[in-house]
Write a protein that holds these residues in place. Structure first.
Motif, PDB file in Angstrom:
ATOM      1  N   ASP A   1      18.860  -0.188  -2.328  1.00 41.93           N
ATOM      2  CA  ASP A   1      18.628   0.368  -3.667  1.00 41.93           C
ATOM      3  C   ASP A   1      19.881   1.033  -4.220  1.00 41.93           C
ATOM      4  OD1 ASP A   1      16.053  -0.484  -3.163  1.00 41.93           O
ATOM      5  OD2 ASP A   1      15.355   1.471  -2.501  1.00 41.93           O
TER       6      ASP A   1
ATOM      7  N   SER B   1       3.537   4.839   0.435  1.00 36.38           N
ATOM      8  CA  SER B   1       4.073   5.958   1.219  1.00 36.38           C
ATOM      9  C   SER B   1       4.202   7.230   0.395  1.00 36.38           C
ATOM     10  CB  SER B   1       5.442   5.572   1.778  1.00 36.38           C
ATOM     11  OG  SER B   1       6.345   5.295   0.730  1.00 36.38           O
TER      12      SER B   1
ATOM     13  N   ARG C   1      17.360   4.825   2.008  1.00 35.11           N
ATOM     14  CA  ARG C   1      18.358   5.892   2.048  1.00 35.11           C
ATOM     15  C   ARG C   1      18.743   6.331   3.450  1.00 35.11           C
ATOM     16  NH1 ARG C   1      15.101   9.223  -2.247  1.00 35.11           N
ATOM     17  NH2 ARG C   1      13.526   7.793  -1.426  1.00 35.11           N
TER      18      ARG C   1
ATOM     19  N   TYR D   1       8.213  10.435   4.769  1.00 34.92           N
ATOM     20  CA  TYR D   1       8.823   9.670   5.857  1.00 34.92           C
ATOM     21  C   TYR D   1       8.129   9.911   7.191  1.00 34.92           C
ATOM     22  CZ  TYR D   1      12.705   8.783   2.667  1.00 34.92           C
ATOM     23  OH  TYR D   1      13.466   8.382   1.606  1.00 34.92           O
TER      24      TYR D   1
HETATM   25  P1  5BU Z   1      13.821   4.906   1.020  1.00 30.23           P
HETATM   26  O1  5BU Z   1      15.157   5.173   0.475  1.00 30.23           O
HETATM   27  O2  5BU Z   1      13.827   4.527   2.516  1.00 30.23           O
HETATM   28  O3  5BU Z   1      12.848   6.006   0.715  1.00 30.23           O
HETATM   29  O4  5BU Z   1      13.348   3.597   0.221  1.00 30.23           O
HETATM   30  C1  5BU Z   1      12.121   2.980   0.415  1.00 30.23           C
HETATM   31  C2  5BU Z   1      12.016   1.700  -0.362  1.00 30.23           C
HETATM   32  O5  5BU Z   1      10.735   1.115  -0.149  1.00 30.23           O
HETATM   33  C3  5BU Z   1      12.160   1.834  -1.858  1.00 30.23           C
HETATM   34  O6  5BU Z   1      12.812   0.683  -2.342  1.00 30.23           O
HETATM   35  C4  5BU Z   1      10.752   1.862  -2.394  1.00 30.23           C
HETATM   36  O7  5BU Z   1      10.667   1.275  -3.675  1.00 30.23           O
HETATM   37  C5  5BU Z   1      10.023   1.020  -1.372  1.00 30.23           C
HETATM   38  N1  5BU Z   1       8.618   1.425  -1.167  1.00 30.23           N
HETATM   39  C6  5BU Z   1       8.278   2.655  -0.672  1.00 30.23           C
HETATM   40  O8  5BU Z   1       9.107   3.488  -0.379  1.00 30.23           O
HETATM   41  N2  5BU Z   1       6.964   2.984  -0.510  1.00 30.23           N
HETATM   42  C7  5BU Z   1       5.978   2.125  -0.806  1.00 30.23           C
HETATM   43  O9  5BU Z   1       4.805   2.449  -0.615  1.00 30.23           O
HETATM   44  C8  5BU Z   1       6.374   0.853  -1.303  1.00 30.23           C
HETATM   45  C9  5BU Z   1       7.680   0.547  -1.455  1.00 30.23           C
HETATM   46 BR1  5BU Z   1       5.098  -0.318  -1.709  1.00 30.23          BR
END
Ligand code: 5BU
Length: 456
Positions: A231, A342, A429, A411
């Motif tokens: 991202d 999440s 991230r 997380y």
């Molecule tokens: P992170 O930077 O690890 O927080 O990114 C998580 C990615 O997974 C991010 O691109 C979200 O759009 C994607 N995602 C998420 O975090 N949670 C969800 O429930 C879904 C997608 Br569906």
């Protein structure tokens, strides 16, 4: 009311049905019991309550509960007749992410007797007991009106719970047969059905979705369950990170629409990386509209996602028409359905997740699995246990340590996710913000792979 009168009344009001019914488990049953409407027949409700009081009058318990919705009015009447306190747990709040609220007064350690209308497998009873136990309520006994299960009593006993029932399926069938209210043929059909589910056959995991197979084989080949969520907003950074991490990942997840400088060179370059670094491409587009609109969002516009993304994400909120819109006439394309998110306070609940599973089960060639999360290992295990056979779980919201961000992302750890049943972890991230991204990607891959090896 005698048990016989009770069965005849249920038959009369249509609470016992014969035909062809799809159960929560996906099995097709030749009969169905639906006790929801008994509240409209006070004398039946009263009769059931009296039978239950008779059954439980010598049992020891401090409070009574009924599992919403059907059993709650029944339990309420029983509690009133016995002058016992009633508590209940809000059904909606059983969903992940909100925590279970118990309504009513009770002391920590109170012994609670649980009333329910039916038992089919016992799985939901165990979930209920665990939810109450987390709130300090002690559960030992369940009383159901009808036991339609094959091994419910034994399954609950294995978990330390005792099942009591007013009547079971065999008794009901016998009663109806003696009164000529059911044909010999139906009786046999019901017997065959219960015999077939009482000896659970080991379902062969036959996966027909070619992209699911491709992902599974790449996981093994690269010894990686890591999906990188790249991202970032410029192509420069995008490909720099890919240079550093591509060898560690099984699949790359994109949000192509966040690139400030997207141009016609992006996709060919991405495809060249995918080939060279041997990963699959997954655009997290989260389609959510009617079939005709998503058809164009997928094929047309600036990004022409269907040309290059092997997988996309889909919200099932608009119904299964979305899968037709996306995939009719498409080859070698598949999706992951958002069955749980999440983010804190998201609106997805258990019923919604279950409906996602039902639709996916009917569309195995275009659904490879689900995006899902959970609060801990046990929670994810329970979620994964309900998946259609052969479908995969991808879990986002993963870091090396548990935590959250300022915008509601939650997380769990790599180990929580994989041990709970995730086939892949989605990490953004945790890797892209690391000082040494190459090293960090390797740590994520290795930790996930180690846990995955232990699980399988
Ligand atoms: P992170 O930077 O690890 O927080 O990114 C998580 C990615 O997974 C991010 O691109 C979200 O759009 C994607 N995602 C998420 O975090 N949670 C969800 O429930 C879904 C997608 Br569906």
């Amino acid at each position: 009311m005698t048990k016989e009168q009770f069965v005849l009344e249920l038959q009369r009001i249509g609470a016992i049905k014969f035909g062809s019914f799809t159960l929560k488990s996906g099995l097709t049953s030749p009969f169905y019991f639906d006790l929801r409407d008994i509240i409209s027949f006070p004398y039946i409700l009263e009769g059931i309550a009296d039978l239950l009081v008779e059954k439980i009058k010598d049992m020891e318990f401090d409070v009574l509960t009924g599992i919403p919705y059907t059993a709650l009015p029944i339990a309420s009447l029983v509690a009133s007749k016995m002058q016992k306190p009633l508590i209940y747990m809000r059904k909606e709040e059983k969903a992940y992410g909100t925590g279970n609220n118990v309504i009513g007064k009770f002391k920590k350690g109170a012994k609670c007797l649980v009333i329910d209308d039916l038992i089919t497998t016992g799985a939901s009873k165990i979930e209920t007991a665990e939810a109450y136990e987390r709130k300090g309520v002690v559960i030992k006994d369940f009383v159901v009106v009808i036991d339609r299960s094959s091994n419910g009593k034994e399954d609950l006993a294995k978990q330390g719970y005792k099942l009591h029932s007013l009547i079971n399926l065999n008794e009901i069938m016998e009663l109806l047969q003696n009164r000529n209210l059911i044909s010999e043929e139906k009786v046999n059909e019901v017997r065959n059905f219960t015999a077939s589910i009482s000896k659970p056959k080991k379902v062969k995991e036959e996966i027909t979705n070619l992209l699911t197979l491709k992902l599974i084989s790449k996981i093994k080949e690269k010894k990686s369950n890591l999906v990188l969520s790249l991202d970032v907003t410029t192509q420069k950074e995008f490909f720099e990170i890919l240079d550093e991490t591509g060898s560690e990942i099984v699949m790359l997840k994109t949000h192509v629409d966040i690139l400030d400088d997207y141009d016609e060179n992006f996709v060919p370059k991405l495809q060249e990386y995918a080939k060279r670094q041997n990963f699959l491409i997954f655009e997290d587009r989260k389609f959510a509209d009617i079939g005709n609109t998503v058809k164009h969002q997928y094929r047309n516009g600036v990004y022409k996602i269907s040309d290059w993304a092997e997988f996309v994400t889909v919200h099932m909120v608009a119904g299964d028409g979305i899968l037709k819109g996306l995939f009719d006439g498409m080859e070698n394309r598949s999706s992951f359905v958002l069955a749980r998110m999440s983010s804190k306070g998201n609106l997805i609940n258990e019923t919604y997740s279950r409906k996602c599973f039902e639709i996916a089960r009917k569309n195995p060639n275009v659904v490879s699995g689900f995006i899902g999360h959970g609060k801990d290992v046990e929670d994810i295990k329970r979620f994964k246990a309900k998946f259609p056979v052969g479908m995969l779980l991808l879990t986002p919201g993963v870091k090396l340590e548990r935590g959250s961000d300022a915008m509601g992302q939650q997380y769990i750890t790599v180990e929580d996710a994989i041990c709970g049943g995730a086939d892949c972890i989605i990490v953004g991230r945790g890797i892209i913000k690391a000082k040494d991204r190459k090293k960090e990607a390797k740590i994520y891959r290795e930790r996930a792979w180690k846990e995955y090896q232990e699980r399988i």
